[in-house]
Structure formats: C-alpha cells, structure tokens
Design a protein around this motif. Structure first.
Motif, PDB file in Angstrom:
ATOM      1  N   SER A 317       0.811  -1.216   0.000  1.00  0.00           N
ATOM      2  CA  SER A 317       0.000   0.000   0.000  1.00  0.00           C
ATOM      3  C   SER A 317       0.845   1.267   0.000  1.00  0.00           C
ATOM      4  O   SER A 317       0.310   2.375  -0.019  1.00  0.00           O
ATOM      5  CB  SER A 317      -0.925   0.013   1.214  1.00  0.00           C
ATOM      6  N   THR A 318       2.165   1.100   0.023  1.00  0.00           N
ATOM      7  CA  THR A 318       3.043   2.273   0.078  1.00  0.00           C
ATOM      8  C   THR A 318       4.017   2.362  -1.092  1.00  0.00           C
ATOM      9  O   THR A 318       4.508   3.441  -1.408  1.00  0.00           O
ATOM     10  CB  THR A 318       3.865   2.267   1.381  1.00  0.00           C
ATOM     11  N   GLN A 319       4.301   1.248  -1.742  1.00  0.00           N
ATOM     12  CA  GLN A 319       5.284   1.248  -2.828  1.00  0.00           C
ATOM     13  C   GLN A 319       4.763   0.441  -4.014  1.00  0.00           C
ATOM     14  O   GLN A 319       4.417  -0.739  -3.874  1.00  0.00           O
ATOM     15  CB  GLN A 319       6.613   0.652  -2.341  1.00  0.00           C
ATOM     16  N   GLU A 320       4.712   1.063  -5.169  1.00  0.00           N
ATOM     17  CA  GLU A 320       4.208   0.385  -6.357  1.00  0.00           C
ATOM     18  C   GLU A 320       5.246  -0.588  -6.906  1.00  0.00           C
ATOM     19  O   GLU A 320       6.388  -0.202  -7.146  1.00  0.00           O
ATOM     20  CB  GLU A 320       3.837   1.387  -7.445  1.00  0.00           C
ATOM     21  N   PRO A 321       4.885  -1.852  -7.114  1.00  0.00           N
ATOM     22  CA  PRO A 321       5.847  -2.814  -7.654  1.00  0.00           C
ATOM     23  C   PRO A 321       6.057  -2.580  -9.151  1.00  0.00           C
ATOM     24  O   PRO A 321       5.093  -2.362  -9.885  1.00  0.00           O
ATOM     25  CB  PRO A 321       5.175  -4.169  -7.405  1.00  0.00           C
ATOM     26  N   PRO A 322       7.299  -2.603  -9.622  1.00  0.00           N
ATOM     27  CA  PRO A 322       7.546  -2.436 -11.057  1.00  0.00           C
ATOM     28  C   PRO A 322       7.190  -3.699 -11.822  1.00  0.00           C
ATOM     29  O   PRO A 322       7.148  -4.792 -11.258  1.00  0.00           O
ATOM     30  CB  PRO A 322       9.056  -2.159 -11.121  1.00  0.00           C
ATOM     31  N   LEU A 323       6.916  -3.547 -13.105  1.00  0.00           N
ATOM     32  CA  LEU A 323       6.664  -4.698 -13.967  1.00  0.00           C
ATOM     33  C   LEU A 323       8.023  -5.274 -14.348  1.00  0.00           C
ATOM     34  O   LEU A 323       8.656  -4.845 -15.309  1.00  0.00           O
ATOM     35  CB  LEU A 323       5.880  -4.281 -15.213  1.00  0.00           C
ATOM     36  N   ALA A 324       8.486  -6.252 -13.557  1.00  0.00           N
ATOM     37  CA  ALA A 324       9.847  -6.773 -13.683  1.00  0.00           C
ATOM     38  C   ALA A 324       9.835  -8.188 -14.242  1.00  0.00           C
ATOM     39  O   ALA A 324       8.900  -8.955 -14.017  1.00  0.00           O
ATOM     40  CB  ALA A 324      10.532  -6.768 -12.313  1.00  0.00           C
ATOM     41  N   ALA A 325      10.889  -8.533 -14.982  1.00  0.00           N
ATOM     42  CA  ALA A 325      11.046  -9.872 -15.550  1.00  0.00           C
ATOM     43  C   ALA A 325      11.607 -10.802 -14.479  1.00  0.00           C
ATOM     44  O   ALA A 325      12.794 -10.744 -14.157  1.00  0.00           O
ATOM     45  CB  ALA A 325      11.972  -9.834 -16.758  1.00  0.00           C
ATOM     46  N   LEU A 326      10.769 -11.665 -13.919  1.00  0.00           N
ATOM     47  CA  LEU A 326      11.201 -12.614 -12.900  1.00  0.00           C
ATOM     48  C   LEU A 326      11.572 -13.963 -13.502  1.00  0.00           C
ATOM     49  O   LEU A 326      12.038 -14.853 -12.790  1.00  0.00           O
ATOM     50  CB  LEU A 326      10.114 -12.796 -11.846  1.00  0.00           C
ATOM     51  N   ALA A 327      11.339 -14.131 -14.786  1.00  0.00           N
ATOM     52  CA  ALA A 327      11.725 -15.318 -15.538  1.00  0.00           C
ATOM     53  C   ALA A 327      11.844 -14.872 -16.995  1.00  0.00           C
ATOM     54  O   ALA A 327      11.299 -13.836 -17.368  1.00  0.00           O
ATOM     55  CB  ALA A 327      10.705 -16.446 -15.389  1.00  0.00           C
ATOM     56  N   PRO A 328      12.577 -15.623 -17.818  1.00  0.00           N
ATOM     57  CA  PRO A 328      12.712 -15.218 -19.218  1.00  0.00           C
ATOM     58  C   PRO A 328      11.351 -15.032 -19.891  1.00  0.00           C
ATOM     59  O   PRO A 328      10.550 -15.950 -19.960  1.00  0.00           O
ATOM     60  CB  PRO A 328      13.491 -16.382 -19.846  1.00  0.00           C
ATOM     61  N   GLY A 329      11.093 -13.821 -20.362  1.00  0.00           N
ATOM     62  CA  GLY A 329       9.846 -13.534 -21.039  1.00  0.00           C
ATOM     63  C   GLY A 329       8.632 -13.461 -20.147  1.00  0.00           C
ATOM     64  O   GLY A 329       7.502 -13.434 -20.632  1.00  0.00           O
ATOM     65  N   HIS A 330       8.827 -13.420 -18.838  1.00  0.00           N
ATOM     66  CA  HIS A 330       7.709 -13.426 -17.890  1.00  0.00           C
ATOM     67  C   HIS A 330       7.858 -12.232 -16.948  1.00  0.00           C
ATOM     68  O   HIS A 330       8.712 -12.221 -16.064  1.00  0.00           O
ATOM     69  CB  HIS A 330       7.700 -14.736 -17.093  1.00  0.00           C
ATOM     70  N   GLN A 331       7.015 -11.211 -17.137  1.00  0.00           N
ATOM     71  CA  GLN A 331       7.071  -9.990 -16.355  1.00  0.00           C
ATOM     72  C   GLN A 331       5.907  -9.935 -15.380  1.00  0.00           C
ATOM     73  O   GLN A 331       4.763 -10.250 -15.740  1.00  0.00           O
ATOM     74  CB  GLN A 331       7.039  -8.757 -17.266  1.00  0.00           C
ATOM     75  N   VAL A 332       6.195  -9.519 -14.161  1.00  0.00           N
ATOM     76  CA  VAL A 332       5.186  -9.490 -13.099  1.00  0.00           C
ATOM     77  C   VAL A 332       5.354  -8.215 -12.286  1.00  0.00           C
ATOM     78  O   VAL A 332       6.484  -7.800 -12.008  1.00  0.00           O
ATOM     79  CB  VAL A 332       5.304 -10.715 -12.170  1.00  0.00           C
ATOM     80  N   ALA A 333       4.239  -7.612 -11.897  1.00  0.00           N
ATOM     81  CA  ALA A 333       4.269  -6.446 -11.024  1.00  0.00           C
ATOM     82  C   ALA A 333       3.691  -6.849  -9.670  1.00  0.00           C
ATOM     83  O   ALA A 333       2.496  -6.702  -9.416  1.00  0.00           O
ATOM     84  CB  ALA A 333       3.465  -5.298 -11.635  1.00  0.00           C
ATOM     85  N   CYS A 334       4.540  -7.407  -8.813  1.00  0.00           N
ATOM     86  CA  CYS A 334       4.087  -7.879  -7.502  1.00  0.00           C
ATOM     87  C   CYS A 334       5.268  -7.941  -6.545  1.00  0.00           C
ATOM     88  O   CYS A 334       6.361  -8.388  -6.925  1.00  0.00           O
ATOM     89  CB  CYS A 334       3.437  -9.255  -7.628  1.00  0.00           C
ATOM     90  N   HIS A 335       5.054  -7.515  -5.303  1.00  0.00           N
ATOM     91  CA  HIS A 335       6.096  -7.620  -4.288  1.00  0.00           C
ATOM     92  C   HIS A 335       6.261  -9.042  -3.777  1.00  0.00           C
ATOM     93  O   HIS A 335       7.356  -9.427  -3.343  1.00  0.00           O
ATOM     94  CB  HIS A 335       5.773  -6.695  -3.106  1.00  0.00           C
ATOM     95  N   PHE A 336       5.185  -9.820  -3.823  1.00  0.00           N
ATOM     96  CA  PHE A 336       5.217 -11.183  -3.293  1.00  0.00           C
ATOM     97  C   PHE A 336       4.641 -12.159  -4.318  1.00  0.00           C
ATOM     98  O   PHE A 336       3.560 -12.716  -4.123  1.00  0.00           O
ATOM     99  CB  PHE A 336       4.435 -11.251  -1.971  1.00  0.00           C
ATOM    100  N   PRO A 337       5.363 -12.350  -5.440  1.00  0.00           N
ATOM    101  CA  PRO A 337       4.839 -13.213  -6.516  1.00  0.00           C
ATOM    102  C   PRO A 337       4.819 -14.679  -6.112  1.00  0.00           C
ATOM    103  O   PRO A 337       5.529 -15.106  -5.191  1.00  0.00           O
ATOM    104  CB  PRO A 337       5.819 -12.965  -7.667  1.00  0.00           C
ATOM    105  N   GLU A 338       4.010 -15.443  -6.822  1.00  0.00           N
ATOM    106  CA  GLU A 338       3.897 -16.875  -6.590  1.00  0.00           C
ATOM    107  C   GLU A 338       4.653 -17.645  -7.673  1.00  0.00           C
ATOM    108  O   GLU A 338       4.984 -17.115  -8.723  1.00  0.00           O
ATOM    109  CB  GLU A 338       2.418 -17.286  -6.590  1.00  0.00           C
ATOM    110  N   ASN A 339       4.908 -18.922  -7.399  1.00  0.00           N
ATOM    111  CA  ASN A 339       5.504 -19.838  -8.375  1.00  0.00           C
ATOM    112  C   ASN A 339       6.806 -19.307  -8.972  1.00  0.00           C
ATOM    113  O   ASN A 339       7.024 -19.376 -10.178  1.00  0.00           O
ATOM    114  CB  ASN A 339       4.507 -20.119  -9.515  1.00  0.00           C
ATOM    115  N   VAL A 340       7.662 -18.758  -8.122  1.00  0.00           N
ATOM    116  CA  VAL A 340       8.922 -18.201  -8.615  1.00  0.00           C
ATOM    117  C   VAL A 340      10.092 -19.013  -8.084  1.00  0.00           C
ATOM    118  O   VAL A 340      10.004 -19.701  -7.059  1.00  0.00           O
ATOM    119  CB  VAL A 340       9.082 -16.724  -8.192  1.00  0.00           C
ATOM    120  N   THR A 341      11.216 -18.945  -8.799  1.00  0.00           N
ATOM    121  CA  THR A 341      12.432 -19.613  -8.357  1.00  0.00           C
ATOM    122  C   THR A 341      13.037 -18.842  -7.185  1.00  0.00           C
ATOM    123  O   THR A 341      12.715 -17.657  -6.978  1.00  0.00           O
ATOM    124  CB  THR A 341      13.449 -19.674  -9.501  1.00  0.00           C
ATOM    125  N   PRO A 342      13.912 -19.467  -6.388  1.00  0.00           N
ATOM    126  CA  PRO A 342      14.532 -18.738  -5.275  1.00  0.00           C
ATOM    127  C   PRO A 342      15.256 -17.474  -5.707  1.00  0.00           C
ATOM    128  O   PRO A 342      15.193 -16.450  -5.021  1.00  0.00           O
ATOM    129  CB  PRO A 342      15.511 -19.781  -4.703  1.00  0.00           C
TER     130      PRO A 342
END
Length: 370
Positions: A317-342
C-alpha cells in the motif's frame, strides 16, 4: 511508473521485430461539473502501459470488466486520443496523428468490434458495408468492388449471394463474419479484435476463432485480442497480458502464464476457469476475491490490487511494484509473486528493500475449496 525492468538473472526470449510498440500509454477521461464545466477529477482508465507486439503474433489483453482493455484497443487504432505515452507502428509515431494523416494508415490497422449487431448499419446491405473500405480509401480492385466483396464473403465462410442482403437477415455468428470481412478488405497488417466471440453462442465461438487463426496463417496478420474468457485466450494467443484497474500486472507467453502464474490476480482468474473433469475440479483450489473492484476515479495507492489480495502486506500500500522480468519472457508487477524460483524471489524481495520496516500481514486468506 509501470515500466518493465530486467532482473540480473533474467534473459530476453528472442522475438520477431515488433510491429507495434507501446510505451507508457495513458488515458484519463476528465470529469467536468458545474456551469463552466470545470474539471473536478478524472477516470484513470489506462495508466502507463508498456508492451510490444511482434509481426505475426497474437497478444491478448485480459482482465475484469472496467480494467481498460477496450480503451487500450481504441487507442491503438486511434479511435480515441491518448492522454500520454507513445504508440509506434512499424517504427512510426502515430500517437497524435491528425485524422487526415491517419487515413492512409487505416489500410494497415483495423478493428473487429465486440457487438456484431450494433457495429453493422442496418440500413446498408452487406455489399455496401464490406465495400466501404474500398470507397473510403479510393482503392481500385482488378475485377471491381462487387467481385472483391463477394470474394471476401466467401473467404469468411459466407455465400457470395449474400451481397444484397441486410444485417437483420443474418445470425450473430454470420454478422461477426461480415465484420471480419470488412476488417480484411484492405489486407491490414494489424487487427485489434475487441471481444470477437463474447456475443456468440459457444458452438459459433469455435468457428469464428478457427476462422481468425486460418486468416492469420494465410495473410500473416498480427492480432491484439481483447477478451475476458480465459479458455478462448488460451486457444488463440501467443502471449497474454493481464490487466487490473488500468495497469498490466503480468505479461508472459501463453503456456508459461497458464502453467505458472505469478501474480495473485492471475492465479485468482485462472482458478475461475471451468474444468469439465469433475475429479480435477474437485482437487483445484478456488480463489474467491473479496470486495469490489475499486473506482478508477480514485484507485488505491501503490499496488492497485492490494485491497483485494490475500497476500498483501504493508509495502503493497506504500510502494508500487515495477513490472519486472522474474523469468525469461515473464514480467510481473508484484512484491510477493507466486511460483517463482529462489533467485527470482530474492530479486522481488530486493525491490522491496526501500521499505523502512518489515511488512506485516494485513489481509487474511480468502481462498476456499470448491
């Protein structure tokens, strides 16, 4: 700003040269009141969208009603004027082209409208409707406009003899085929399809989807498909962009998104897709989002989904998450994403580093098993 950033361990998937490039695209509709019609606010329909569409690709925009999908499509075809950002078509900036300068580009950018009943003039025959692009663009065909229109009708599965009939004489699926024929008249490079099958019966939906795919293979078309039916999206998309309240929260290849959704909103949407197999349906966890979608007039600060997210913490509620690539070709805007590698989880946690205190849970889980 909802702009994509690359993490240290991510690599870009090689893709074809983009036909369409969108950067920080924004549309705010002013709210005016009073005798002098002064602006007192704005509906933030679309806010800072950034994505590319490669030649021959199908990109689908999905999300709940009111998330800005149709507004985005109308901006891409320049039916409405963007408030901010840029739209590049084949490297040319078309963001603020005048009506006159846009006219030649109408040959390359067309739209299939959602309502097959309202998008056809009931006073005109099919021949007049489908032949309109030739007249408006002053395009001459080898054997005349009538023959070209009849060829188009045959191409989309209609009878050339329908040339002299009126829209009210056709079913919904046939009317949508007429709309598709009209959009194909000038052999465009890009077609924006706004809910092309949502108004049709299920049996007709499959026919129209297969028709669109066949036409894409035959003419090398590029599609931007606006839809809310995730089953349809999975069948016809190459990549999927999930929108929520005017922003893209997840963008990935179709198979990757359906197999490993990372944003909680995407997970909730996929959990609502009907499954015919009763055994699989019984084992699946159904996520029910509490509350209504916030108003786009006054959207929540930072992450716009945090008011309905079961994983939300203080930082959301205080910081907007950027649309970041957390996997090749997979961008997510979330501070606490699911199904991600360590490694990706560490990168997501690093983006939350500026927080002054450790986040604490403020929202309880709202999941139930169906």
């Amino acid at each position: 700003m909802n702009q994509p950033t690359e993490t240290a361990d991510s690599t870009s998937t090689p893709r074809a040269e983009p036909l369409l490039s969108v950067s920080e695209l924004t549309k705010h509709f002013p709210i005016r009141r009073g005798l002098l019609q002064r602006q007192v606010g704005a509906v933030q329909a679309v806010d800072s969208l950034t994505f590319d569409v490669a030649k021959g690709e199908t990109l689908s925009l999905v999300g709940e009603s009111g998330c800005g999908k149709t507004t985005t499509g109308r901006m891409l075809t320049r039916l409405i004027e963007p408030t901010g950002g840029t739209i590049l078509f084949e490297g040319r900036d078309i963001t603020h082209l005048s009506t006159g300068k846009m006219r030649p580009l109408r040959k390359d950018v067309q739209m299939i409208f959602q309502d097959p009943y309202g998008s056809l003039n009931p006073r005109h025959t099919v021949g007049t409707i489908v032949g309109a692009p030739y007249r408006l663009q002053n395009v001459k065909t080898e054997h005349g406009t009538k023959r070209a229109v009849q060829d188009l009708l045959e191409l989309v599965g209609l009878n050339p003899e329908h040339y002299n009939r009126y829209p009210h004489e056709f079913s919904g699926g046939q009317r949508q085929r007429i709309g598709i024929a009209r959009s194909l008249a000038l052999r465009p490079k890009l077609i924006v399809a706004d809910e092309p099958v949502s108004a049709l019966d299920v049996s007709i939906q499959a026919q129209v989807i297969n028709l669109l795919e066949d036409l894409q293979n035959e003419f090398g078309l590029t599609y931007v498909v606006i839809a809310h039916d995730l089953s349809v999206v999975r069948h016809m998309s190459d990549r999927v962009a999930v929108m929520y309240l005017g922003k893209i929260v997840e963008l990935a290849d179709r198979d990757e998104l359906y197999a490993r959704p990372m944003h909680p909103y995407t997970t909730a949407l996929l959990s609502a897709v009907p499954i015919p197999d009763t055994n699989r349906r019984a084992k699946r966890e159904r996520i029910r989002l509490e509350g209504d979608v916030p108003s786009p007039i006054n959207p929540p600060p930072a992450c716009r989904f945090h008011t309905r997210c079961w994983k939300a913490q203080e930082i959301c509620s205080t910081q907007e998450p950027p649309l970041a690539a957390l996997a090749p070709g997979h961008q997510v805007a979330c501070h606490f994403p699911e199904n991600v590698t360590p490694a990706a989880a560490s990168a997501a946690a690093a983006s939350a580093a500026p927080a002054t205190s450790a986040p604490t849970a403020t929202t309880t889980t709202t999941t139930t098993t169906s």
